[in-house]
Design an enzyme around this catalytic site. Structure first.
Site, PDB file in Angstrom:
ATOM      1  N   LEU A 144       0.828  -1.201   0.000  1.00 40.48           N
ATOM      2  CA  LEU A 144       0.000   0.000   0.000  1.00 40.48           C
ATOM      3  C   LEU A 144       0.869   1.260   0.000  1.00 40.48           C
ATOM      4  CD1 LEU A 144      -2.842   1.295   0.396  1.00 40.48           C
ATOM      5  CD2 LEU A 144      -2.420   1.140   2.850  1.00 40.48           C
ATOM      6  N   HIS A 145       0.520   2.211  -0.832  1.00 40.48           N
ATOM      7  CA  HIS A 145       1.195   3.510  -0.837  1.00 40.48           C
ATOM      8  C   HIS A 145       0.257   4.552  -1.436  1.00 40.48           C
ATOM      9  CE1 HIS A 145       2.164   1.514  -4.653  1.00 40.48           C
ATOM     10  NE2 HIS A 145       2.268   2.717  -5.187  1.00 40.48           N
TER      11      HIS A 145
END
Length: 185
Positions: A144-145
């Protein structure tokens, strides 16, 4: 009998007098892109870059700020100068797998990133978002980013559309240092 070597030597001498003389080509110097070229076609196949970055120095990992559950780093392949990523330390692929503390810190770091970018680069707006899953366009789908991309009223031009080229006026190391120095303690 012709004297071809003399003609060749004359051409070489004439060429040596030309450095810096304008020609029909425009040059876009992007030395930071060597990291992309040297990484090869699948740079993330061996190790997740977002898991690896926190184990590097801030300079080598392009880290701007380290939080408790998440951190902020520059995108190695930015859309614009100052293109930041906010990542949890934990290797999770999607936002719904983040716990409440991670969500809160990702949100707080995103707000601070906006303030710091506004202060340091005087941007006019932002694109903020998450591409989750390869089908959604995530370059690193497993971790996740959130993207925080500064935008300026004058940052759009023909390069990305016609030449598939993005002009970036600052080197990544200079941008990282500027943002890290401006990050509130």
């Amino acid at each position: 009998m012709t004297t071809e070597p003399e003609q060749t030597d004359a051409a070489l001498v004439a060429a040596s007098d030309l450095p810096g003389v304008p020609d029909e080509f425009q040059r876009l110097w992007t030395p930071h892109r060597m990291a992309y070229i040297q990484a090869g076609p699948e740079p993330h196949s061996e190790q997740c870059p977002f898991c690896a970055a926190p184990h590097k120095s801030d300079e080598d990992g392009l880290i701007v700020h380290r939080g408790v559950r998440a951190y902020v780093l520059l995108n190695l392949f930015p859309y614009n100068s100052g293109h930041l990523l906010v990542c949890p330390y934990r290797h999770i692929p999607t936002y719904d797998q983040a716990d409440a503390e991670e969500v809160a810190e990702i949100g707080a770091l995103t707000q601070t990133a906006m303030r710091v970018l506004r202060e340091t680069s005087r941007c006019d707006g932002f694109n903020i978002g998450m591409n989750q899953g390869a089908v959604a366009g995530a370059g690193v789908a497993g971790h996740l980013h959130q993207h925080v991309v500064p935008r300026w009223a004058t940052d759009a031009n023909f390069f990305p559309i016609i030449a598939r080229t993005k002009a970036l006026p600052q080197l990544l190391g200079d941008v990282r240092r500027s943002l890290a120095d401006a990050w509130p303690l």
